[in-house]
Motif scaffolding. Sequence first.
Motif, PDB file in Angstrom:
ATOM      1  N   ASP A  24       0.463  -1.386  -0.066  1.00 50.05           N
ATOM      2  CA  ASP A  24      -0.061   0.093   0.039  1.00 50.05           C
ATOM      3  C   ASP A  24       0.473   1.156   0.247  1.00 50.05           C
ATOM      4  O   ASP A  24      -0.115   2.190   0.137  1.00 50.05           O
ATOM      5  N   ASP A  25       2.525   0.830   0.198  1.00 48.34           N
ATOM      6  CA  ASP A  25       3.065   2.409  -0.025  1.00 48.34           C
ATOM      7  C   ASP A  25       4.301   1.633  -0.953  1.00 48.34           C
ATOM      8  O   ASP A  25       5.180   1.476  -0.682  1.00 48.34           O
ATOM      9  N   ILE A  26       3.618   2.733  -2.021  1.00 49.63           N
ATOM     10  CA  ILE A  26       4.983   2.208  -2.871  1.00 49.63           C
ATOM     11  C   ILE A  26       5.763   3.923  -3.277  1.00 49.63           C
ATOM     12  O   ILE A  26       5.159   5.036  -3.654  1.00 49.63           O
ATOM     13  N   ASP A  27       7.555   3.882  -3.098  1.00 50.28           N
ATOM     14  CA  ASP A  27       8.058   4.746  -3.628  1.00 50.28           C
ATOM     15  C   ASP A  27       8.524   5.639  -4.525  1.00 50.28           C
ATOM     16  O   ASP A  27       8.398   6.581  -5.147  1.00 50.28           O
ATOM     17  N   THR A  28       8.787   4.017  -5.271  1.00 54.52           N
ATOM     18  CA  THR A  28      10.058   4.222  -6.886  1.00 54.52           C
ATOM     19  C   THR A  28       9.121   3.307  -7.674  1.00 54.52           C
ATOM     20  O   THR A  28       8.568   2.089  -7.713  1.00 54.52           O
ATOM     21  N   VAL A  29       8.514   3.498  -9.163  1.00 55.22           N
ATOM     22  CA  VAL A  29       8.541   2.740 -10.134  1.00 55.22           C
ATOM     23  C   VAL A  29       9.760   2.904 -10.678  1.00 55.22           C
ATOM     24  O   VAL A  29      10.270   4.014 -11.697  1.00 55.22           O
ATOM     25  N   VAL A  30      10.167   1.709 -11.273  1.00 56.78           N
ATOM     26  CA  VAL A  30      11.904   1.799 -11.526  1.00 56.78           C
ATOM     27  C   VAL A  30      10.953   1.316 -13.484  1.00 56.78           C
ATOM     28  O   VAL A  30      10.681   0.058 -13.248  1.00 56.78           O
ATOM     29  N   PRO A  41      10.926   9.894 -22.633  1.00 56.55           N
ATOM     30  CA  PRO A  41      11.276  10.277 -21.199  1.00 56.55           C
ATOM     31  C   PRO A  41      10.431  10.681 -20.601  1.00 56.55           C
ATOM     32  O   PRO A  41      10.351  10.747 -19.411  1.00 56.55           O
ATOM     33  N   ARG A  42      11.380  12.107 -20.852  1.00 57.16           N
ATOM     34  CA  ARG A  42      11.174  13.527 -20.804  1.00 57.16           C
ATOM     35  C   ARG A  42       9.747  13.562 -20.466  1.00 57.16           C
ATOM     36  O   ARG A  42       8.940  14.133 -19.261  1.00 57.16           O
ATOM     37  N   TYR A  43       8.386  13.271 -21.418  1.00 61.96           N
ATOM     38  CA  TYR A  43       7.055  13.835 -21.390  1.00 61.96           C
ATOM     39  C   TYR A  43       6.570  12.659 -19.819  1.00 61.96           C
ATOM     40  O   TYR A  43       6.221  13.067 -19.483  1.00 61.96           O
ATOM     41  N   MET A  44       7.437  11.602 -20.034  1.00 58.77           N
ATOM     42  CA  MET A  44       7.127  10.559 -19.231  1.00 58.77           C
ATOM     43  C   MET A  44       7.186  11.134 -17.412  1.00 58.77           C
ATOM     44  O   MET A  44       5.974  10.956 -16.756  1.00 58.77           O
ATOM     45  N   MET A  45       8.021  11.983 -17.334  1.00 60.76           N
ATOM     46  CA  MET A  45       8.893  12.587 -16.633  1.00 60.76           C
ATOM     47  C   MET A  45       7.446  13.123 -16.163  1.00 60.76           C
ATOM     48  O   MET A  45       7.315  13.658 -14.430  1.00 60.76           O
ATOM     49  N   GLU A  46       7.311  14.604 -17.068  1.00 62.76           N
ATOM     50  CA  GLU A  46       6.033  15.467 -17.237  1.00 62.76           C
ATOM     51  C   GLU A  46       5.057  14.932 -16.380  1.00 62.76           C
ATOM     52  O   GLU A  46       4.358  15.745 -15.694  1.00 62.76           O
ATOM     53  N   TYR A  47       4.452  14.143 -17.127  1.00 65.72           N
ATOM     54  CA  TYR A  47       2.671  13.112 -16.976  1.00 65.72           C
ATOM     55  C   TYR A  47       2.183  12.323 -15.854  1.00 65.72           C
ATOM     56  O   TYR A  47       1.818  12.489 -15.426  1.00 65.72           O
ATOM     57  N   PHE A  48       4.251  12.074 -15.137  1.00 68.25           N
ATOM     58  CA  PHE A  48       3.598  11.288 -14.117  1.00 68.25           C
ATOM     59  C   PHE A  48       2.987  11.395 -12.915  1.00 68.25           C
ATOM     60  O   PHE A  48       1.881  10.797 -12.389  1.00 68.25           O
ATOM     61  N   PRO A  49       2.842  12.986 -12.305  1.00 68.25           N
ATOM     62  CA  PRO A  49       2.426  13.550 -11.128  1.00 68.25           C
ATOM     63  C   PRO A  49       1.014  13.325 -11.468  1.00 68.25           C
ATOM     64  O   PRO A  49       0.264  13.253 -10.907  1.00 68.25           O
ATOM     65  N   ASN A  50       0.665  13.977 -12.249  1.00 73.40           N
ATOM     66  CA  ASN A  50      -1.136  14.017 -13.076  1.00 73.40           C
ATOM     67  C   ASN A  50      -1.517  12.869 -12.718  1.00 73.40           C
ATOM     68  O   ASN A  50      -3.034  12.319 -12.973  1.00 73.40           O
ATOM     69  N   ALA A  51      -0.772  11.852 -13.716  1.00 75.80           N
ATOM     70  CA  ALA A  51      -1.137  10.411 -13.867  1.00 75.80           C
ATOM     71  C   ALA A  51      -1.869   9.849 -13.344  1.00 75.80           C
ATOM     72  O   ALA A  51      -2.291   9.038 -13.188  1.00 75.80           O
ATOM     73  N   ALA A  52      -0.443   9.969 -12.448  1.00 71.22           N
ATOM     74  CA  ALA A  52      -0.653   9.381 -10.666  1.00 71.22           C
ATOM     75  C   ALA A  52      -1.695   9.883  -9.899  1.00 71.22           C
ATOM     76  O   ALA A  52      -2.031   9.389  -8.889  1.00 71.22           O
ATOM     77  N   GLU A  53      -2.001  10.707  -9.677  1.00 71.56           N
ATOM     78  CA  GLU A  53      -2.671  11.412  -8.969  1.00 71.56           C
ATOM     79  C   GLU A  53      -4.471  10.404  -8.275  1.00 71.56           C
ATOM     80  O   GLU A  53      -4.579  10.081  -9.542  1.00 71.56           O
ATOM     81  N   ASN A  54      -4.509  10.581  -7.313  1.00 69.22           N
ATOM     82  CA  ASN A  54      -5.708   9.420  -6.997  1.00 69.22           C
ATOM     83  C   ASN A  54      -5.249   8.073  -6.469  1.00 69.22           C
ATOM     84  O   ASN A  54      -6.740   7.181  -7.214  1.00 69.22           O
ATOM     85  N   THR A  55      -4.148   7.559  -6.969  1.00 64.10           N
ATOM     86  CA  THR A  55      -4.380   6.627  -7.542  1.00 64.10           C
ATOM     87  C   THR A  55      -3.213   6.615  -5.729  1.00 64.10           C
ATOM     88  O   THR A  55      -2.250   6.790  -5.267  1.00 64.10           O
ATOM     89  N   ILE A  56      -2.793   5.064  -5.999  1.00 69.73           N
ATOM     90  CA  ILE A  56      -2.100   4.152  -5.155  1.00 69.73           C
ATOM     91  C   ILE A  56      -0.414   4.973  -5.531  1.00 69.73           C
ATOM     92  O   ILE A  56       0.566   5.281  -4.213  1.00 69.73           O
ATOM     93  N   LEU A  57       0.273   5.353  -6.318  1.00 68.23           N
ATOM     94  CA  LEU A  57       1.037   6.163  -6.754  1.00 68.23           C
ATOM     95  C   LEU A  57       1.306   7.554  -7.182  1.00 68.23           C
ATOM     96  O   LEU A  57       2.320   8.005  -6.901  1.00 68.23           O
ATOM     97  N   GLU A  58       0.394   7.999  -5.539  1.00 74.19           N
ATOM     98  CA  GLU A  58      -0.072   9.929  -5.893  1.00 74.19           C
ATOM     99  C   GLU A  58       1.131   9.780  -5.266  1.00 74.19           C
ATOM    100  O   GLU A  58       2.105  11.425  -6.004  1.00 74.19           O
ATOM    101  N   ASP A  59       1.920   9.593  -4.815  1.00 72.06           N
ATOM    102  CA  ASP A  59       3.291  10.170  -4.122  1.00 72.06           C
ATOM    103  C   ASP A  59       4.343   9.385  -4.214  1.00 72.06           C
ATOM    104  O   ASP A  59       5.362   9.594  -3.560  1.00 72.06           O
ATOM    105  N   SER A  60       3.972   8.638  -5.121  1.00 72.31           N
ATOM    106  CA  SER A  60       5.730   8.094  -5.404  1.00 72.31           C
ATOM    107  C   SER A  60       6.344   8.275  -6.692  1.00 72.31           C
ATOM    108  O   SER A  60       5.881   9.825  -7.511  1.00 72.31           O
ATOM    109  N   LYS A  61       7.533   7.908  -6.600  1.00 70.90           N
ATOM    110  CA  LYS A  61       8.100   8.886  -7.911  1.00 70.90           C
ATOM    111  C   LYS A  61       8.827   7.781  -8.959  1.00 70.90           C
ATOM    112  O   LYS A  61       8.669   6.482  -9.152  1.00 70.90           O
ATOM    113  N   LEU A  62       8.838   8.592 -10.361  1.00 74.72           N
ATOM    114  CA  LEU A  62       9.393   7.509 -10.830  1.00 74.72           C
ATOM    115  C   LEU A  62      10.223   8.115 -12.097  1.00 74.72           C
ATOM    116  O   LEU A  62      11.071   8.542 -12.190  1.00 74.72           O
TER     117      LEU A  62
END
Length: 116
Positions: A24-30, A41-62
């Motif tokens: 229930d607590d994921i730090d990083t997805v590699v 990759p730049r777009y993946m990094m840029e959009y990850f926070p919005n895509a992860a919003e309201n999911t288990i990954l919301e506070d995670s890093k990519l």
Amino acid sequence: MHEVTVLVGLIDMVETAAIENNIDDIDTVVVQIGEMSSIVPRYMMEYFPNAAENTILEDSKLKIEIIPANGLCHNCNKVFKIVKNKGKCPYCKDDQWEMLSGTEFVLKEIVVREPL
């Protein structure tokens, strides 16, 4: 930009794995992205926070690792880095090769945050 669609699929995959493994607590997805894949990759990094919003990954890093594009020269049978050498074998200068790596997109690791 298909990166958003890729991110949504990635997040779904990670959430499924988290549920199956009672995480229930994921730090990083590699992830690993081939340097000649169609994913930026730049777009993946840029959009990850919005895509992860309201999911288990919301506070995670990519974290993204780049897989080099390697080719096998048809003429001299040596492996070389395609992008670095602009598509020509640095050993014999031939431009006929077979791609060995560089188009992948791989979920490599899910790092679980340790409880305090």
